[in-house]
Design a protein around this motif. Structure first.
Motif: not given
Length: 310
Positions: A49-51, A162-166
């Motif tokens: 899990i990265t971002g 998983v690449v997390v953005t907002v």
């Protein structure tokens, strides 16, 4: 095999916690145990899990743990925290945020310091993930510290990344700079209750359309979540399971080989650094060469080659 390692392989959490401490602190003799541990890895689904900072990665991981546990699956979490500039240890922020699982025997959470690794993964972090794998966890989640575009190292050790953005953080621009499109198996647009979520999704779709197809014919899905409300987490779980099936059928041997190679590279770098820096050889060479670091390093390197017989 020694009884202590066997206890770890049998899922004994006290033994596993002790081995993680020995490994993280690099206590003499830890590597003898880790040789056996690594031989029993490759069964867990390793999820990276990265971002960027502020994307809500810890909240997302916390919600994902609940989802896995609701399916009866056990989870290990390696939470990479920033290193304290004074002690070098982890600040433990992620572990505090996941404290709701502290009494769940099916969840094992360990915070690990970055120890100066901008890529987010020290060798000890990879070792700890291996221990969780070997002790029988169904899923091992590695949550990186969130240092932006340098943080792609987790892709080398994760089965699914998983690449997390907002919305509203400019992560679309950052993704172009970082090459994050190439490492993502799944995109998550978290905090989807904010304004601008559809624009963020559209930006990602547009960038994906200009990116060469994944060489294994996997197109990263884009999932909207609001982790604080556990919204969309069930969909994320399903897509992770889809990718696990895909990876296990097409990539299992290659993923495991890449993980071992990355760990081996890290061990080599760690040992070279220890030999050169902690032994004070480099410091002495710098004093002798004064203002010429290149000659100092060259002389030390020649000594290393001579000492290894190459």
């Amino acid at each position: 095999m020694d009884s202590f390692t066997q206890r770890v392989l049998d899922g004994d959490e006290l033994a596993a916690a002790r081995l993680m401490r020995l490994t993280d602190d690099r206590i003499k003799g830890y590597d003898a145990y880790m040789r056996n541990i690594w031989r029993h890895t490759g069964n867990a689904h390793v999820i990276g899990i990265t971002g960027a900072p502020g994307a809500g990665k810890s909240t997302l991981v916390d919600a994902l743990i609940y989802e896995y546990r609701s399916k009866g699956k056990t989870v290990g979490v390696v939470a990479i925290d920033p290193s304290s500039p004074f002690s070098g240890g982890a600040i433990l922020g992620d572990r505090i945020r996941m404290s709701g699982h502290s009494n769940d025997s099916g969840v094992f959470i360990r915070s690990v310091a970055t120890r100066g690794h901008l890529g987010g993964l020290s060798v000890s972090a990879m070792d700890i993930a291996a221990i969780m794998d070997a002790m029988g966890k169904d899923a091992v989640i590695i949550e990186t510290v969130g240092v932006g575009q340098d943080e792609i190292e987790v892709a080398a050790v994760a089965d699914s990344c998983v690449v997390v953005t907002v919305p509203g953080m400019g992560d679309d621009i950052q993704a172009i700079k970082a090459g994050i499109l190439e490492i993502a198996d799944i995109f998550v647009v978290n905090k989807a209750d904010r304004d601008g979520v559809e624009r963020t999704v559209k930006d990602l779709e547009t960038m994906l359309s200009f990116t060469p197809r994944h060489r294994y014919n996997w197109t990263p899905p884009i999932i909207k979540t609001t982790a604080s409300e556990k919204s969309g987490i069930d969909t994320l779980y399903e897509r992770l399971e889809d990718h696990r099936s895909f990876a296990m059928s097409a990539l299992k041997a290659e993923k495991q080989q890449a993980r071992l190679l990355h760990a081996a590279n890290g061990i080599i770098k760690e040992r070279v650094f220890t030999e050169l820096f902690h032994s004070q050889k480099l410091s002495e060479a710098i004093k002798n060469e004064r203002n010429d670091p290149y000659t100092a390093v060259e002389k030390i390197w020649e000594q290393c080659i001579i000492s290894t017989g190459n």
